[in-house]
Enzyme design. Structure first.
Site, short mmCIF file in Angstrom:
data_model
loop_
_atom_site.label_atom_id
_atom_site.label_comp_id
_atom_site.label_asym_id
_atom_site.label_seq_id
_atom_site.Cartn_x
_atom_site.Cartn_y
_atom_site.Cartn_z
CE LYS A 117 7.89 5.95 -8.82
NZ LYS A 117 8.97 4.96 -8.66
CD GLN A 163 9.85 2.89 -5.83
OE1 GLN A 163 9.23 2.99 -6.88
NE2 GLN A 163 10.60 3.87 -5.35
CG ASP A 190 11.91 2.00 -13.19
OD1 ASP A 190 11.75 3.22 -13.05
OD2 ASP A 190 11.79 1.18 -12.27
N1 GUN Z 1 13.55 4.30 -6.34
C1 GUN Z 1 13.88 5.62 -6.38
N2 GUN Z 1 13.72 6.10 -7.63
C2 GUN Z 1 13.28 5.07 -8.39
C3 GUN Z 1 12.92 4.95 -9.77
O1 GUN Z 1 12.98 5.88 -10.57
N3 GUN Z 1 12.51 3.72 -10.17
C4 GUN Z 1 12.44 2.67 -9.31
N4 GUN Z 1 12.04 1.49 -9.79
N5 GUN Z 1 12.77 2.75 -8.04
C5 GUN Z 1 13.18 3.95 -7.58
#
Ligand code: GUN
Length: 282
Positions: A50, A94, A117
């Site tokens: 990311k 996350q 998110d």
């Molecule tokens: N962990 C796995 N996928 C995601 C996501 O899309 N957002 C977040 N914050 N954590 C994740």
């Protein structure tokens, strides 16, 4: 017939390039902060990807890595600092989080205007109410794939397999907003294969390797596989038995290289949207 492969890598690359052009034209750099707590190895990979994609597209991105024994109060204090920082447009905590931290508390602590998110209950409520807001990245990415593939949505029978807050529910809301006739099927659905066979658009988001078999798919259906599972041999497999689906479906997303790359691209899109909404630049 062999299904058309919907290339998420190419669609995501195009979206990232368009976002980079828009960022370059701004008088500021949109700020993204990813908060990682602990040492979950998969999270480490996701967070690095990311951050890299955000920097490459011109965002001001950095990761805040907190130790595994971080208390809930300490995490909420970190989030409060980011909420108050005018240079920060997007905050992503996350998941998963260590067990001493309640996920709902962390999600609710993020300023809804910076909730890239789309997990905050205010943004989930806005989506359900048909109001504008920040939308979870993976379902947003699926909508881009369907648009790029030229799939006609209005009036189509769509079945979403899975009812998670992160994918299934927001996915169903987005398809409904696009005038699909939407069914949400899940682990307690009485006859899953029969429900899936009714779908002209089938989105599988259950997290069970190759659960959707070839004979669950209507001939010509568009199949979107959100699953990313590690098979017994260590390879990535989706929720759909790909080789069985290929001769039946009209179009299908592969795993890897389908929905996965779209999730990161849409995180950047959400961050740009949040930045423009907050700072008032066009
Ligand atoms: N962990 C796995 N996928 C995601 C996501 O899309 N957002 C977040 N914050 N954590 C994740």
């Amino acid at each position: 017939m062999t299904a058309r492969i919907l290339d998420g890598r190419a669609i995501a690359a195009g979206l990232r390039a368009r976002l980079a052009e828009r960022v370059a034209a701004l008088p500021f750099r949109p700020g993204l902060r990813v908060v990682r707590v602990g040492e979950d190895p998969a999270s480490g990979v996701y967070v690095r990807n990311k951050d890299k994609a955000a920097r490459e597209a011109g965002f001001d991105s950095s990761t805040i890595h907190l130790p595994a024994d971080t208390t809930e109060a300490a995490l909420l204090a970190t989030i409060a600092v980011l909420n108050a920082d005018p240079a920060v447009d997007g905050i992503l905590v996350q998941l998963p989080l260590p067990p001493q931290i309640r996920v709902e508390a962390a999600i609710a602590a993020v300023d809804p205007a910076k909730d890239v998110d789309g997990f905050h209950p205010l943004n989930a409520g806005r989506l359900a109410a048909g109001q504008p807001g920040l939308v979870p990245c993976t379902p947003r990415g699926v909508m881009h794939i369907l648009a790029e593939a030229g799939v006609a949505l209005a009036g189509a029978r769509a079945v979403v397999l899975g009812r998670s807050q992160i994918v299934g529910r927001p996915m169903a809301q987005l398809l409904l907003a696009a005038d699909c006739t939407v069914t949400i099927a899940h682990s307690r659905t009485r006859d899953l294969p029969a429900e899936c066979r009714r779908a002209e658009i089938l989105v599988a988001a259950v997290g069970r390797p190759a659960m959707v078999r070839g004979d669950w798919i209507a001939p010509g259906a568009v199949v979107v596989d959100v699953g990313i599972n590690r098979g017994a041999d260590g390879r990535l497999v989706g929720d759909v038995a790909f080789a069985e689906a290929l001769p039946v479906a009209g179009a299908i997303t592969p795993v890897p290289g389908g929905v996965g790359p779209m999730t990161i691209a849409c995180l950047l899109e959400n961050t740009l949207d949040a930045a423009i909404a907050r700072r008032g630049a066009a």
